[in-house]
Design an enzyme around this catalytic site. Structure first.
Site, PDB file in Angstrom:
ATOM      1  N   SER A 153      -3.195  17.165  19.010  1.00 55.08           N
ATOM      2  CA  SER A 153      -2.187  17.948  18.758  1.00 55.08           C
ATOM      3  C   SER A 153      -1.060  18.183  19.723  1.00 55.08           C
ATOM      4  O   SER A 153      -0.929  19.253  20.534  1.00 55.08           O
ATOM      5  CB  SER A 153      -3.080  19.389  18.767  1.00 55.08           C
ATOM      6  N   ARG A 168       6.221  13.904  23.432  1.00 57.83           N
ATOM      7  CA  ARG A 168       6.103  14.621  25.001  1.00 57.83           C
ATOM      8  C   ARG A 168       4.847  15.336  24.685  1.00 57.83           C
ATOM      9  O   ARG A 168       4.264  15.562  23.732  1.00 57.83           O
ATOM     10  CB  ARG A 168       7.279  15.505  24.786  1.00 57.83           C
ATOM     11  N   ASP A 206      -3.309  19.028  14.673  1.00 59.08           N
ATOM     12  CA  ASP A 206      -4.232  20.218  14.211  1.00 59.08           C
ATOM     13  C   ASP A 206      -3.774  21.093  12.878  1.00 59.08           C
ATOM     14  O   ASP A 206      -4.656  21.596  12.248  1.00 59.08           O
ATOM     15  CB  ASP A 206      -4.709  21.221  15.413  1.00 59.08           C
TER      16      ASP A 206
HETATM   17  C1  BGC Z   1       1.938  21.003  20.003  1.00 61.99           C
HETATM   18  C2  BGC Z   1       1.472  20.893  18.506  1.00 61.99           C
HETATM   19  C3  BGC Z   1       0.332  21.587  18.346  1.00 61.99           C
HETATM   20  C4  BGC Z   1       0.403  22.928  18.726  1.00 61.99           C
HETATM   21  C5  BGC Z   1      -0.979  23.750  18.431  1.00 61.99           C
HETATM   22  C6  BGC Z   1       1.935  22.404  20.524  1.00 61.99           C
HETATM   23  O1  BGC Z   1       1.956  22.480  21.794  1.00 61.99           O
HETATM   24  O2  BGC Z   1       3.115  20.300  20.352  1.00 61.99           O
HETATM   25  O3  BGC Z   1       1.621  19.178  17.998  1.00 61.99           O
HETATM   26  O4  BGC Z   1      -0.093  21.476  16.703  1.00 61.99           O
HETATM   27  O5  BGC Z   1       0.513  23.031  20.018  1.00 61.99           O
HETATM   28  O6  BGC Z   1      -2.220  23.199  18.944  1.00 61.99           O
END
Ligand code: BGC
Length: 515
Positions: A153, A168, A206
């Site tokens: 995620s 990133r 996620d």
């Molecule tokens: C990430 C996402 C993720 C979200 C929730 C963010 O910091 O960049 O990819 O879906 O957090 O977990």
């Protein structure tokens, strides 16, 4: 200044008005469009190569792992094909030093080790047979291998269903050599090094998992529009029309999907909405938090909405009041006025003095505290945060500011949800409710807009959904009628089941390639 007045002044800094909400929605829609048109926009709008949501009839045994915030989860999921599933899982906290490790190897080897432990504990027969077989065969045959959905995620530039390079890190992770690498390949390499019978079949955010899981389990035949996380981080994935993802043509990828559903799930990465700060609120506490974070100027929406940050905003707001001599917060009357630490009842060793020292769960505790004299808040301050004998007035001030921060987060979340609902035109059919005065319009399966959510904030922050709904009603294109048609449901463990569902889709894709 009296304590209550001081606290009210700070709480007012977090007010996010109806006008702010509406301005936010317009800009959110604009940045979503921009992200669909070009690469490298503030909101990444990442094509996921997933073109359909499930309908509940899918079947099979799959594995899923989830790396996304505080914990690493490993699970196996049996999809029963009737909208239900059974899930076995294990969970470990990710050691802090691995989040900022020197090399990707350290983190990914740890993940593979957890998969091995899980297999030994929960699928030992399977594991042992395969290890035995390995002695006589080289490698595994297709049937012996678990297909695994990898919920990762973080923002990833996906180039296929199980391929994607890290753009990133977010949420406190920072391992330089992972950026630009294919995270599925990194995990597969460590799995292979342990000779595990597991193939990384799908890479899943996620939010995409949440969307898939909600669609599999949600009542009725309506497909889900949006999967959103309001937890350690925040983000959303939604079903977009393929023809609107114009950058996909430039990336040369659209033809492969012609003739399919005409849709593709987009991972918005809305945590980075408005990094340029054209409409987001910006208190001194937000500014200080950002400046001292490991990614200043990035994930600016997330830094105002999600669990990783709300505790820290509150901590900074409280310390500003503590330092203000005219406001008696946590103040020790019998103190030596020349020594700052002795003028306050916050013990020198209290986590309140440390960056990230105040956990966001505290916001939920105090905002929902109905005990007489806010006893629960006072006890938590005393036991977990080393504040000696906080008064009821102290606790009241803390609760007021915490609630203001939580409410602002919920209203900002409504901006994101509204922007997706409006830009996809989902409320326009079958009746344009927003402009209709028909107060008695019946909400039914045909005109519902289904949204799956997950994460500690929506789950535990008191009234989070109510605050979201209140803000949705203040948006003319939604209004009270449209708000009623938006069904928000928790997709518990969404990322596990969702990842399994995507691994299944990926497997079907592979099989049809071979036959
Ligand atoms: C990430 C996402 C993720 C979200 C929730 C963010 O910091 O960049 O990819 O879906 O957090 O977990």
């Amino acid at each position: 200044m009296a304590l209550a007045a001081g606290a009210e002044r700070v709480a007012a800094e977090f007010e996010y008005t109806k006008e702010d909400v509406n301005r936010g929605v317009q800009e959110f829609i604009r940045q979503m469009d921009e992200g669909l048109q070009k690469q490298g926009a503030t909101m990444s709008q990442i094509p996921t190569y997933v073109t359909a949501v499930p309908n509940g009839t899918e079947k099979g045994l799959y594995m899923a792992v989830d790396l996304g915030g505080t914990n690493f989860r490993v699970c196996s999921i049996q999809l029963h094909g009737n909208s239900t599933f059974s899930l076995t899982q294990s969970k470990v906290k990710i050691p802090q030093q691995l989040m900022v490790a020197k090399t990707s190897h350290e983190l990914f080897a740890f993940l593979a080790k957890q998969i091995e432990l899980f297999l030994k504990t929960h699928h030992n027969d399977h594991y042992v047979t395969h290890v035995e077989r390995r002695k006589s065969y080289v490698g595994f045959t297709e049937e012996q291998v678990f297909s695994l959905g990898f919920t990762f995620s973080f923002p990833v530039q996906q180039s296929g269903i199980n391929k994607g390079t890290l753009i990133r890190w977010t949420k406190g992770f920072d391992i330089h050599d992972t950026v630009g690498k294919d995270v599925c390949a990194l995990l597969q390499k460590e799995i292979d090094a342990l000779h595990l019978p597991v193939r990384v079949a799908a890479l899943v955010n996620d939010t995409v998992g949440t969307l898939m899981a909600r669609s599999y389990t949600s009542p009725g035949k309506t497909g889900t529009l949006l999967g959103a996380i309001f937890g350690t981080g925040t983000n959303g994935a939604y079903v977009e029309k393929l023809e609107r993802i114009t950058k996909l043509k430039k990336m040369g990828g659209v033809s492969a999907f012609e003739g399919e559903t005409g849709d593709m799930i987009i991972n918005t990465e809305w945590g980075s909405f408005d990094n340029k700060m054209s409409v987001l609120p910006n208190t001194p506490y937000d500014r200080a938090l950002d400046k001292e974070s490991n990614n200043p100027g990035i994930q600016m929406f997330e830094k105002r909405v999600s669990g990783m940050f709300l505790g820290e905003i509150l901590r900074r707001a409280l310390l500003t009041l503590v330092e203000d001599k005219s406001v008696p917060l946590f103040s020790d009357e019998h103190s030596n006025q020349n020594d700052f630490h002795s003028t306050t009842t916050i013990h020198e060793a209290s986590p309140l003095w440390r960056q990230w020292g105040l956990d966001t769960s505290f916001l939920s505790i105090t905002s929902g505290d109905n005990s007489a004299g806010l006893k629960v808040t006072r006890q938590t301050l005393e036991n977990d945060y080393e504040v000696s004998a906080p008064s009821a007035e102290d606790a009241e001030a803390v609760r007021l500011i915490a609630s203001a921060i939580g409410k602002r987060a919920a209203r900002l979340s409504a901006v994101a949800i509204a922007a997706v609902v409006i830009s996809t035109g989902k409320l326009e059919k079958p009746a344009d409710i927003a402009t209709s005065n028909n107060a008695s319009l019946e909400v039914n399966e045909d005109n519902i807009v289904d949204i799956g959510v997950d994460g500690s904030l929506v789950e535990f922050y008191p009234n989070f959904e109510d605050y979201i709904r209140e803000a949705l009603r203040e948006i003319p294109q939604i209004g009270p009628q449209g708000e009623k048609r938006i069904r928000i449901g928790i997709a518990k463990d969404g990322s596990g089941v969702g990842a399994a569902l995507i691994a299944l889709v990926a497997d079907q894709g592979r099989k049809s390639e071979f036959h």
